[in-house]
Design an enzyme around this catalytic site. Structure first.
Site, short mmCIF file in Angstrom:
data_model
loop_
_atom_site.label_atom_id
_atom_site.label_comp_id
_atom_site.label_asym_id
_atom_site.label_seq_id
_atom_site.Cartn_x
_atom_site.Cartn_y
_atom_site.Cartn_z
N ASP A 1 0.87 -1.36 -0.07
CA ASP A 1 -0.04 -0.07 0.07
C ASP A 1 0.79 1.36 -0.02
OD1 ASP A 1 -2.32 -1.43 0.14
OD2 ASP A 1 -2.58 -1.27 2.25
N ARG B 1 -0.94 -0.88 -8.72
CA ARG B 1 -2.48 -0.57 -8.51
C ARG B 1 -2.50 1.04 -8.50
NH1 ARG B 1 -3.53 -1.08 -2.42
NH2 ARG B 1 -3.85 -3.45 -2.98
P1 FDA Z 1 -13.96 8.94 -5.81
O1 FDA Z 1 -13.61 9.52 -4.31
O2 FDA Z 1 -14.35 10.04 -6.88
O3 FDA Z 1 -15.43 8.09 -5.57
C1 FDA Z 1 -16.36 7.59 -6.73
C2 FDA Z 1 -17.64 7.28 -6.15
O4 FDA Z 1 -17.02 5.96 -5.24
C3 FDA Z 1 -18.17 8.10 -4.99
O5 FDA Z 1 -18.99 9.03 -5.80
C4 FDA Z 1 -19.05 7.00 -4.20
O6 FDA Z 1 -19.96 6.36 -4.74
C5 FDA Z 1 -17.91 5.95 -4.10
N1 FDA Z 1 -17.08 5.84 -2.92
C6 FDA Z 1 -15.74 6.32 -2.80
N2 FDA Z 1 -15.24 6.35 -1.55
C7 FDA Z 1 -16.12 6.01 -0.76
C8 FDA Z 1 -16.37 5.81 0.41
N3 FDA Z 1 -15.48 6.01 1.30
N4 FDA Z 1 -17.51 5.50 1.12
C9 FDA Z 1 -18.60 5.30 0.07
N5 FDA Z 1 -18.77 5.65 -1.12
C10 FDA Z 1 -17.35 5.72 -1.57
N6 FDA Z 1 -5.18 5.10 -1.10
C11 FDA Z 1 -4.27 5.42 -0.73
O7 FDA Z 1 -3.71 6.66 -0.53
N7 FDA Z 1 -3.02 4.58 -0.78
C12 FDA Z 1 -3.32 3.03 -0.92
O8 FDA Z 1 -2.58 2.19 -0.77
C13 FDA Z 1 -4.86 2.82 -1.33
N8 FDA Z 1 -5.17 1.70 -1.70
C14 FDA Z 1 -6.41 1.49 -2.05
C15 FDA Z 1 -6.87 0.05 -2.48
C16 FDA Z 1 -8.17 0.03 -3.42
C17 FDA Z 1 -8.42 -1.17 -3.74
C18 FDA Z 1 -8.86 1.07 -3.44
C19 FDA Z 1 -10.23 0.99 -4.30
C20 FDA Z 1 -8.53 2.27 -2.93
C21 FDA Z 1 -7.32 2.36 -2.42
N9 FDA Z 1 -7.08 3.82 -1.74
C22 FDA Z 1 -5.48 3.94 -1.56
C23 FDA Z 1 -7.89 5.03 -1.58
C24 FDA Z 1 -8.09 5.74 -2.79
O9 FDA Z 1 -6.93 6.64 -2.98
C25 FDA Z 1 -9.17 6.57 -2.60
O10 FDA Z 1 -9.00 7.52 -1.60
C26 FDA Z 1 -10.62 5.96 -2.70
O11 FDA Z 1 -10.72 5.04 -3.77
C27 FDA Z 1 -11.81 6.92 -3.32
O12 FDA Z 1 -11.58 7.20 -4.59
P2 FDA Z 1 -12.20 6.73 -5.91
O13 FDA Z 1 -11.29 6.44 -6.98
O14 FDA Z 1 -13.22 5.47 -5.57
O15 FDA Z 1 -13.04 8.02 -6.38
#
Ligand code: FDA
Length: 308
Positions: free
Chosen positions: A134, A184
């Site tokens: 991570d 990732r």
């Molecule tokens: P965005 O935040 O724009 O969300 C898109 C949509 O997804 C939202 O409109 C909502 O519907 C849904 N959604 C997103 N987050 C939500 C929440 N918390 N609760 C409810 N609904 C939510 N970060 C990091 O800094 N280091 C890391 O190692 C990782 N590892 C990691 C692994 C995996 C498998 C994922 C999916 C994410 C991470 N992250 C991470 C977190 C990442 O950086 C980010 O903060 C979240 O994925 C939210 O961003 P989205 O890309 O989902 O888009």
């Protein structure tokens, strides 16, 4: 705007004490955390595997300040590997590791974290799977990428995480895409200063797409870590344009978030991996989930009020 405030509040010891000791928090935490123990989480893993979902498993814990805690964190992962072995899921169940849980911030912490990560990667390889490192706040990026590149020598399937909000990330993507490793891509979940990271969500999204293009057209195995429907759609198009089939990249989402989408993508034949966090040290992980979506905070506060 609320996200950075929540992330700042998450550093407060009083907030931590309140949230981790009040039983009213548990039901809301349970949305994002699959279980408190390995034994309690195994049925969740089995159920997901039966439904065609792969997993990456995170034993919760971070920012340790004592070498004994770092050792305990390593041992928790080794116990997890032992518990996974009879399921024979191989690469369908991999591990996600935070190097700060392995003592990265301690004096001599880089080498300590490398040693502990090597032990876990070795155990993982023995049951046919692997580890992804991570990515935490920007002060750890160089060290984490250096540990990743050390691990690649013996464990070429070790994964790295790149956060599109950091200005440096396109360069890092170019480097990793060349190295042919598993990468990732996420937007990034920590509170970062404007000197190192985009602050505007639209800029973070644009940077994500630029990074994704680099990964999809490179030699690496891209892991699209996002719940954003626009990004999921664009990833599919970019993969097709780059001639990648369903085995040449995967989608990843967090346990408890957009679960219908997990099922939809798996049903369409995509490789879909769910990041399953479990354990008792859930505070930092939980606060980042609240910060990502202020609606979660409203839901959380409402549930505290009604239960209280
Ligand atoms: P965005 O935040 O724009 O969300 C898109 C949509 O997804 C939202 O409109 C909502 O519907 C849904 N959604 C997103 N987050 C939500 C929440 N918390 N609760 C409810 N609904 C939510 N970060 C990091 O800094 N280091 C890391 O190692 C990782 N590892 C990691 C692994 C995996 C498998 C994922 C999916 C994410 C991470 N992250 C991470 C977190 C990442 O950086 C980010 O903060 C979240 O994925 C939210 O961003 P989205 O890309 O989902 O888009």
């Amino acid at each position: 705007m609320l996200g950075p405030v929540i992330l700042a509040a998450s550093r407060s010891e009083r907030t931590r004490r309140f949230l981790t000791t009040t039983p009213m928090t548990r039901p809301v935490v349970g949305r994002f955390i699959a279980g408190e123990s390995v034994e309690g989480t195994l049925p969740v893993i089995k159920d997901m595997a039966d439904r065609g979902l792969d997993v990456t498993l995170d034993v919760l814990g971070e920012d340790v300040s004592d070498p004994a805690d770092a050792l305990r964190a390593r041992d928790s992962y080794l116990r997890l590997v032992d518990a996974l072995a009879p399921l024979a899921l191989g690469p369908r169940a991999e591990m996600s590791v935070k190097l700060s849980a392995f003592g990265q911030a301690l004096p001599g912490g880089h080498d300590l974290a490398l040693r502990h990560a090597t032990a876990v990667a070795e155990a993982a390889a023995a049951i046919g799977t692997t580890v992804t490192l991570d990515m935490e706040d920007h002060t750890t990026t160089d060290s984490t990428l250096a540990v990743h590149s050390e691990l690649l020598r013996a464990f070429p399937r070790t994964g790295a995480v790149i956060q599109s909000y950091l200005f440096r990330s396109e360069d890092d993507c170019r480097e990793l895409a060349r190295a042919g490793s598993r990468v990732r891509l996420v937007k990034g979940a920590y509170k970062e200063p404007p000197s190192v990271a985009h602050q505007d969500r639209a800029e973070v999204d644009k940077a994500y797409i630029r990074c994704l293009k680099i990964l999809m057209t490179g030699d690496c195995y891209p892991m699209v870590g996002s719940h954003d429907p626009r990004i999921v759609a664009i990833a599919g198009e970019l993969a097709e344009r780059a001639g990648r089939g369903p085995d040449d990249y995967e989608f990843q989402m967090l346990y408890g978030i957009r679960t219908a989408e997990h099922a939809r993508l798996a049903a369409q034949g995509h490789r879909m991996r769910v990041y399953v966090a479990f354990g008792t040290d859930w505070y930092g992980y939980f606060m980042r989930r609240l910060a990502e979506r202020p609606a979660n905070l409203a839901f959380f506060l409402r549930s505290l009020a009604t239960r209280g």
